[in-house]
Enzyme design. Structure first.
Site, PDB file in Angstrom:
ATOM      1  N   ASN A 105      10.777  20.636  53.869  1.00  0.00           N
ATOM      2  CA  ASN A 105      11.869  20.764  53.125  1.00  0.00           C
ATOM      3  C   ASN A 105      12.893  20.564  54.143  1.00  0.00           C
ATOM      4  O   ASN A 105      13.526  21.505  54.647  1.00  0.00           O
ATOM      5  CB  ASN A 105      11.988  22.207  52.412  1.00  0.00           C
ATOM      6  CG  ASN A 105      12.986  22.161  51.462  1.00  0.00           C
ATOM      7  OD1 ASN A 105      14.406  21.790  51.806  1.00  0.00           O
ATOM      8  ND2 ASN A 105      13.070  23.093  50.531  1.00  0.00           N
TER       9      ASN A 105
ATOM     10  N   ASP B  10      16.765  25.085  56.617  1.00  0.00           N
ATOM     11  CA  ASP B  10      16.414  26.305  56.940  1.00  0.00           C
ATOM     12  C   ASP B  10      15.069  26.429  56.816  1.00  0.00           C
ATOM     13  O   ASP B  10      14.436  27.472  56.962  1.00  0.00           O
ATOM     14  CB  ASP B  10      17.011  27.121  55.823  1.00  0.00           C
ATOM     15  CG  ASP B  10      17.063  26.486  54.399  1.00  0.00           C
ATOM     16  OD1 ASP B  10      16.729  25.194  54.104  1.00  0.00           O
ATOM     17  OD2 ASP B  10      17.427  27.070  53.414  1.00  0.00           O
ATOM     18  N   HIS B  11      14.242  25.292  56.582  1.00  0.00           N
ATOM     19  CA  HIS B  11      12.752  25.144  56.730  1.00  0.00           C
ATOM     20  C   HIS B  11      12.403  24.561  57.939  1.00  0.00           C
ATOM     21  O   HIS B  11      13.138  23.647  58.326  1.00  0.00           O
ATOM     22  CB  HIS B  11      11.962  24.345  55.284  1.00  0.00           C
ATOM     23  CG  HIS B  11      12.474  25.251  54.285  1.00  0.00           C
ATOM     24  ND1 HIS B  11      11.626  25.910  53.282  1.00  0.00           N
ATOM     25  CD2 HIS B  11      13.573  25.454  53.403  1.00  0.00           C
ATOM     26  CE1 HIS B  11      11.939  26.254  52.392  1.00  0.00           C
ATOM     27  NE2 HIS B  11      13.343  25.929  52.239  1.00  0.00           N
TER      28      HIS B  11
ATOM     29  N   ASP C 115       7.311  22.813  49.516  1.00  0.00           N
ATOM     30  CA  ASP C 115       7.905  24.171  49.502  1.00  0.00           C
ATOM     31  C   ASP C 115       7.576  24.876  48.177  1.00  0.00           C
ATOM     32  O   ASP C 115       8.026  24.400  47.232  1.00  0.00           O
ATOM     33  CB  ASP C 115       9.306  23.773  49.590  1.00  0.00           C
ATOM     34  CG  ASP C 115      10.276  25.223  49.487  1.00  0.00           C
ATOM     35  OD1 ASP C 115       9.561  26.267  49.190  1.00  0.00           O
ATOM     36  OD2 ASP C 115      11.382  25.116  49.245  1.00  0.00           O
TER      37      ASP C 115
ATOM     38  N   ASN D  72       8.120  28.113  47.389  1.00  0.00           N
ATOM     39  CA  ASN D  72       8.918  29.073  47.047  1.00  0.00           C
ATOM     40  C   ASN D  72       8.119  30.237  46.393  1.00  0.00           C
ATOM     41  O   ASN D  72       8.417  30.878  45.621  1.00  0.00           O
ATOM     42  CB  ASN D  72       9.860  28.727  45.912  1.00  0.00           C
ATOM     43  CG  ASN D  72      11.192  28.047  46.524  1.00  0.00           C
ATOM     44  OD1 ASN D  72      11.690  28.710  47.470  1.00  0.00           O
ATOM     45  ND2 ASN D  72      11.645  26.971  45.915  1.00  0.00           N
TER      46      ASN D  72
ATOM     47  N   TYR E   9       7.813  20.417  45.047  1.00  0.00           N
ATOM     48  CA  TYR E   9       9.119  21.302  45.530  1.00  0.00           C
ATOM     49  C   TYR E   9       8.975  22.101  44.525  1.00  0.00           C
ATOM     50  O   TYR E   9       9.470  21.995  43.283  1.00  0.00           O
ATOM     51  CB  TYR E   9      10.450  20.449  45.458  1.00  0.00           C
ATOM     52  CG  TYR E   9      11.648  21.565  45.841  1.00  0.00           C
ATOM     53  CD1 TYR E   9      11.377  22.351  46.629  1.00  0.00           C
ATOM     54  CD2 TYR E   9      12.762  21.179  45.064  1.00  0.00           C
ATOM     55  CE1 TYR E   9      12.697  23.351  46.722  1.00  0.00           C
ATOM     56  CE2 TYR E   9      13.877  21.901  45.164  1.00  0.00           C
ATOM     57  CZ  TYR E   9      13.773  22.983  46.149  1.00  0.00           C
ATOM     58  OH  TYR E   9      14.787  23.928  46.247  1.00  0.00           O
TER      59      TYR E   9
ATOM     60  N   GLU F  36      13.433  18.434  48.853  1.00  0.00           N
ATOM     61  CA  GLU F  36      14.903  18.630  48.872  1.00  0.00           C
ATOM     62  C   GLU F  36      15.540  17.404  49.537  1.00  0.00           C
ATOM     63  O   GLU F  36      16.415  17.787  50.399  1.00  0.00           O
ATOM     64  CB  GLU F  36      15.414  19.977  49.345  1.00  0.00           C
ATOM     65  CG  GLU F  36      15.217  21.162  48.378  1.00  0.00           C
ATOM     66  CD  GLU F  36      16.206  22.215  48.514  1.00  0.00           C
ATOM     67  OE1 GLU F  36      17.275  22.381  47.918  1.00  0.00           O
ATOM     68  OE2 GLU F  36      16.013  23.094  49.722  1.00  0.00           O
TER      69      GLU F  36
END
Length: 282
Positions: A11, A271-272, A171, A173, A130, A43
């Site tokens: 991501n 951030d990933h 990702d 989540n 995603y 993303e």
């Protein structure tokens, strides 16, 4: 040396911002480790017409993308040198492409699937995904996430019946267990760790998929995402929410699965960080 392919997910939290890092990471893997044969991105945060096909082509990769302005977006990037001779362009590299979950009306670009004809093996069906974030269990976005997960499960059941070599990467989540969360007590009652989400993750495994990372002994507190706030990465206050799930045929030939934390140390990072699985050629 055993012949294998390495598939990865990342991501990037804006491909426009992170393209130089994607190219650097791919080049670093090529030079000092083993090449990444296919990279699934999440993303993208850009429309199809802004996707950097040429830059990736110049670096030796061919791409398939499903973009969206500002939010979401997924892609599959394949190393041209890793392909069977029959693959000469995008139309012969990305076989049976699917954009979004068939039959599930959704304007958000979250799913991209294609069968990739790597040299020396039968094509692998890659699904770059995603998953919705969900915001909070009381929100409409959480209800949307659960409905989306149900649609994904139904569609993947059909995909697996047609493709015995399938990998679901991206990702999610979802942190599947408390071992995937830096401090479970701080996350009680929140999304990413709710019983409903973890049940949905388990139902994906029950389709015949395997969490490649947990096939191998791993260091404790291994995470793929760290919040930008409160020095999350420096404190290793992270979560493992990026996954590579493998069908039975791929699981049996999986040689390694790991998280590469290095890109998270770079300037202006996502951030990933990337997750990787290595599959022995049949």
């Amino acid at each position: 040396m055993t012949e294998s392919v390495r598939i990865a997910a990342w991501n990037v939290n804006s491909l426009k911002v992170r393209l130089p890092q994607v190219l650097k990471w791919l080049q670093d893997q090529e030079k000092v480790k083993k090449p990444i044969d296919a990279l699934c991105l999440q993303e993208l945060k850009l429309t199809d017409d802004k996707y950097p096909h040429q830059e990736l082509e110049d670096a030796g990769y061919v791409s398939l993308a499903a973009g969206q302005k500002t939010y979401n977006g997924v892609a599959i990037i394949v190393r041209k040198a890793s392909l069977a001779p029959i693959a000469s362009d995008a139309s012969t590299t990305f076989l049976k492409p699917i954009r979004n979950i068939p039959g599930n009306v959704d304007e958000q670009q979250r799913i991209l699937a294609a069968s990739i004809p790597f040299a020396g093996m039968q094509p692998i069906r890659l699904v770059s995904a995603y998953f919705p974030n969900g915001q909070s269990p009381e929100s409409d976005k959480f209800a949307y996430k659960l409905a989306w997960l149900q649609a994904l499960e139904s569609w993947l059941k059909d995909e697996l019946s047609q493709n015995n070599q399938l990998a679901l990467l991206g990702d999610f989540n979802i942190a599947p267990t408390d071992a995937d969360v830096y401090d479970p007590s701080k996350w009680v009652g929140q999304n990413l760790v709710s019983p409903e989400e973890r049940k949905a993750f388990q139902q994906l495994l029950e389709l015949g998929l395997t969490d490649s990372f947990r096939m191998f002994e791993q260091a404790p507190k291994s995470y793929s995402w760290w919040d930008y706030r409160m020095m999350g990465f420096r404190r290793n206050a992270g979560m493992r929410i990026d996954h590579i799930l493998l069908s039975e045929a791929l699981k049996d030939r999986c040689m390694a699965s790991l998280i590469d934390k290095e890109p998270r140390t770079w300037e202006q990072p996502s951030d990933h960080t990337p997750v990787i699985a290595e599959i022995k050629k049949a």
